[in-house]
Design a protein around this motif. Structure first.
Motif, PDB file in Angstrom:
ATOM      1  N   TRP A  76     -65.269  21.593 -17.808  1.00  0.00           N
ATOM      2  CA  TRP A  76     -66.078  22.549 -17.037  1.00  0.00           C
ATOM      3  C   TRP A  76     -65.185  23.597 -16.370  1.00  0.00           C
ATOM      4  N   ALA A  77     -64.077  23.154 -15.782  1.00  0.00           N
ATOM      5  CA  ALA A  77     -63.160  24.077 -15.107  1.00  0.00           C
ATOM      6  C   ALA A  77     -62.515  25.041 -16.097  1.00  0.00           C
TER       7      ALA A  77
ATOM      8  N   PHE B 218     -65.221  17.231 -15.935  1.00  0.00           N
ATOM      9  CA  PHE B 218     -64.922  18.245 -14.924  1.00  0.00           C
ATOM     10  C   PHE B 218     -63.809  19.176 -15.398  1.00  0.00           C
ATOM     11  N   PHE B 219     -62.803  18.624 -16.071  1.00  0.00           N
ATOM     12  CA  PHE B 219     -61.701  19.443 -16.578  1.00  0.00           C
ATOM     13  C   PHE B 219     -62.222  20.454 -17.594  1.00  0.00           C
TER      14      PHE B 219
ATOM     15  N   PHE C 233     -57.500  20.245 -10.627  1.00  0.00           N
ATOM     16  CA  PHE C 233     -58.090  20.581 -11.919  1.00  0.00           C
ATOM     17  C   PHE C 233     -58.302  22.081 -12.082  1.00  0.00           C
ATOM     18  N   LEU C 234     -58.648  22.768 -11.012  1.00  0.00           N
ATOM     19  CA  LEU C 234     -58.795  24.217 -11.120  1.00  0.00           C
ATOM     20  C   LEU C 234     -57.453  24.858 -11.465  1.00  0.00           C
TER      21      LEU C 234
ATOM     22  N   THR D  63     -63.135  28.998 -15.922  1.00  0.00           N
ATOM     23  CA  THR D  63     -61.978  29.881 -15.736  1.00  0.00           C
ATOM     24  C   THR D  63     -61.957  30.969 -16.801  1.00  0.00           C
TER      25      THR D  63
ATOM     26  N   ALA E  62     -56.787  24.184 -15.082  1.00  0.00           N
ATOM     27  CA  ALA E  62     -57.612  25.021 -15.963  1.00  0.00           C
ATOM     28  C   ALA E  62     -57.006  26.406 -16.116  1.00  0.00           C
TER      29      ALA E  62
ATOM     30  N   ALA F 196     -60.387  18.585  -7.157  1.00  0.00           N
ATOM     31  CA  ALA F 196     -60.904  19.888  -7.583  1.00  0.00           C
ATOM     32  C   ALA F 196     -59.797  20.938  -7.589  1.00  0.00           C
TER      33      ALA F 196
ATOM     34  N   SER G  33     -72.818  22.518 -15.484  1.00  0.00           N
ATOM     35  CA  SER G  33     -72.893  22.499 -14.017  1.00  0.00           C
ATOM     36  C   SER G  33     -74.040  21.610 -13.551  1.00  0.00           C
TER      37      SER G  33
END
Length: 278
Positions: free
Chosen positions: A76-77, A73-74, A136-137, A81, A140, A133, A49
């Motif tokens: 991280w998501a 970012f992917f 990708f969320l 999750t 995830a 975002a 983060s």
């Protein structure tokens, strides 16, 4: 080396250690290793983060427009999750199967260029972080559904052959895995839908048309229809178990193709962002 890249590489190392401990827990049935692995996973997620935040501060743009940034970012998501679902459902064993996926994305991200550059003028919009975002969320959450689907098929196979390994006793029941698959579907599908809608609005602002049948748009729509059929099947027809697990895996494979395959193999409006996500 910039601070965001230093944090990225540190995160990668922490994720690798967390993955190793989680797998060791599965192989040798040492719960203490799994607990330490989850502590490292939380630590890695915090560092990750900070890496994304420092990237944003350094460039002035959301870290979502290059391949390096989108892979980061992917990952991280996906980790975020899993950690949220773990807090709710206490399915720690899934970490041994989710963290390797995020680790592979991070390794891939470390292998491509991490150079910073301003997005093209058409992409310099607040719709960028909103659209990407959301997409990708949703992806995830579907990644977690695919993992649950794989574990469902693995456990079902062991039961049918009446040959169970030590892993069998660590896995959630078939019912729990099926319920997790369904819960992910009910969360991921609205996120995907909102991602497509915001993308269409953004496309109209940037290119003057809501939909142009660009390859990425087309494959995103195909994937959306598959998940829509799965959700309809579960709600109206009563699809459960094996069929739902297989479709969750196929759906995630389509998501990965839409994310990476389309950019690598096909040309279109979304292909010029350094093989990024858009």
């Amino acid at each position: 080396m910039t601070i965001d890249i230093l944090l990225f590489r540190t995160t990668l190392a922490v994720y690798a250690l967390a993955t190793g401990l989680a797998l060791a827990d599965i192989l040798w049935r040492r719960p203490i290793l799994g607990r330490h692995g989850r502590i490292l996973l939380w630590s890695g997620f915090t560092l990750h983060s900070l890496s994304l935040a420092s990237r944003y501060l350094a460039t002035g743009f959301p870290p979502l427009s290059s391949l390096h940034e989108s892979l980061s970012f992917f990952a991280w998501a996906i980790i975020g999750t899993f950690l949220l679902f773990h807090l709710r459902y206490r399915l720690a064993v899934l970490g041994a199967f989710v963290s390797p996926l995020a680790l592979v994305l991070m390794i891939f991200g470390s292998a491509v260029s991490s150079a910073t550059a301003a997005p093209p003028p058409a992409l310099q919009s607040w719709w960028l972080p909103v659209h990407v975002a959301l997409a990708f969320l949703g992806d995830a959450v579907f990644a977690l559904a695919a993992v649950a689907g794989c574990l469902y098929l693995l456990q079902e196979r062991m039961l049918k052959k009446k040959k169970v390994s030590s892993l069998f006793y660590r896995l959630p029941s078939l019912q729990v895995l099926d319920n997790l698959n369904y819960r992910c579907l009910t969360i991921g599908f609205p996120l995907m839908t909102l991602g497509i809608i915001t993308g269409a609005i953004w496309a109209d602002r940037a290119w003057g048309a809501y939909w142009s049948w660009d390859p990425k748009e087309t494959w995103a729509l195909i994937t959306w229809f598959l998940y829509a059929a799965l959700l309809h099947g579960r709600l109206a027809i009563g699809w459960r178990g094996r069929k739902a697990a297989v479709l969750a895996i196929v759906g995630f494979a389509l998501l990965l193709f839409t994310f990476l395959g389309v950019n690598l193999l096909l040309s279109g409006l979304h292909s010029y962002v350094s093989l990024g996500t858009l």
